[in-house]
Scaffold this motif. Structure first.
Motif: not given
Length: 219
Positions: A187-203
């Protein structure tokens, strides 16, 4: 389901593939009680660990494809009707679970096909919203294989490790115990992956906007 118990007690490459196919549809077969014991036996020399992972992943792909095709061709009303039916309830399925998997898919897009395979309660249902959304099949299959492969490697590693620390009669209880740690870790890993992709999208969005502004200034 005694026949499933019998298959779990006689694990070979064929039963691993078949049980993991069922697990990836709507039949309540716990994948941790398939792959981890198979890896445990592999550590004892009875099976090949790489073939265990391979057949488990192929089985997961087959089951996921069945769900994908159901979503693609049957549509939401029929899927919901089945989820709310007596047969759906026997498979531990209901409309709320399907809606939860749909929301996860809609919130996280195609990456959900990978990360969703790592989450208990969503793993075996994430293929349905992919079919409902008419996601390209080969892309769906690639992402499913990656997600299922990662999950099966984790379960195989657990079974291989347990072979050196617990006797066979304690295997199931230890798998359940370690399964809880794995669940929260994923769960922690998936949350981290999702945050990464969301951050990359906004960047990327911010960078594109900044480039556009600079272009307008130059003009």
């Amino acid at each position: 389901m005694n026949w499933i118990s019998n298959l779990l007690g006689n694990l070979n490459y064929g039963t691993i593939l078949f049980l993991m196919m069922l697990e990836s549809t709507v039949i309540p077969v716990p994948s941790e009680l398939v792959v981890s014991p198979a890896a445990y036996y592999a550590a004892d020399g009875n099976l090949n660990i790489f073939l265990v992972i391979l057949f488990a992943t192929i089985g997961a792909d087959l089951g996921a494809t069945i769900n994908y095709l159901a979503g693609y061709y049957l549509g939401r009303p029929i899927i919901y009707r089945f989820a709310n039916s007596r047969w759906g309830h026997l498979c531990l399925l209901n409309q709320e679970k399907v809606e939860k998997s749909e929301k996860y898919f809609n919130d996280h897009g195609m990456v959900a096909t990978i990360t969703g395979r790592l989450l208990i309660g969503i793993r075996h249902l994430i293929s349905i919203p992919a079919g409902l959304a008419r996601m390209t099949y080969w892309k769906f299959l690639l992402y499913t294989t990656i997600g299922a492969g990662i999950w099966n490697c984790i379960l195989a590693a657990l079974g291989w490790y347990l072979h050196s620390v617990v006797p066979p009669e304690q295997l199931d209880s230890k798998i359940e115990e370690y399964g809880e740690y794995i669940k929260w870790g994923l769960i922690i890993l998936v949350v981290a992956v999702v945050v990464f992709f969301v951050a990359r999208h906004f960047w990327k969005k911010h960078k594109a906007k900044k480039t556009e502004q600079n272009t307008e200034k130059e003009q």
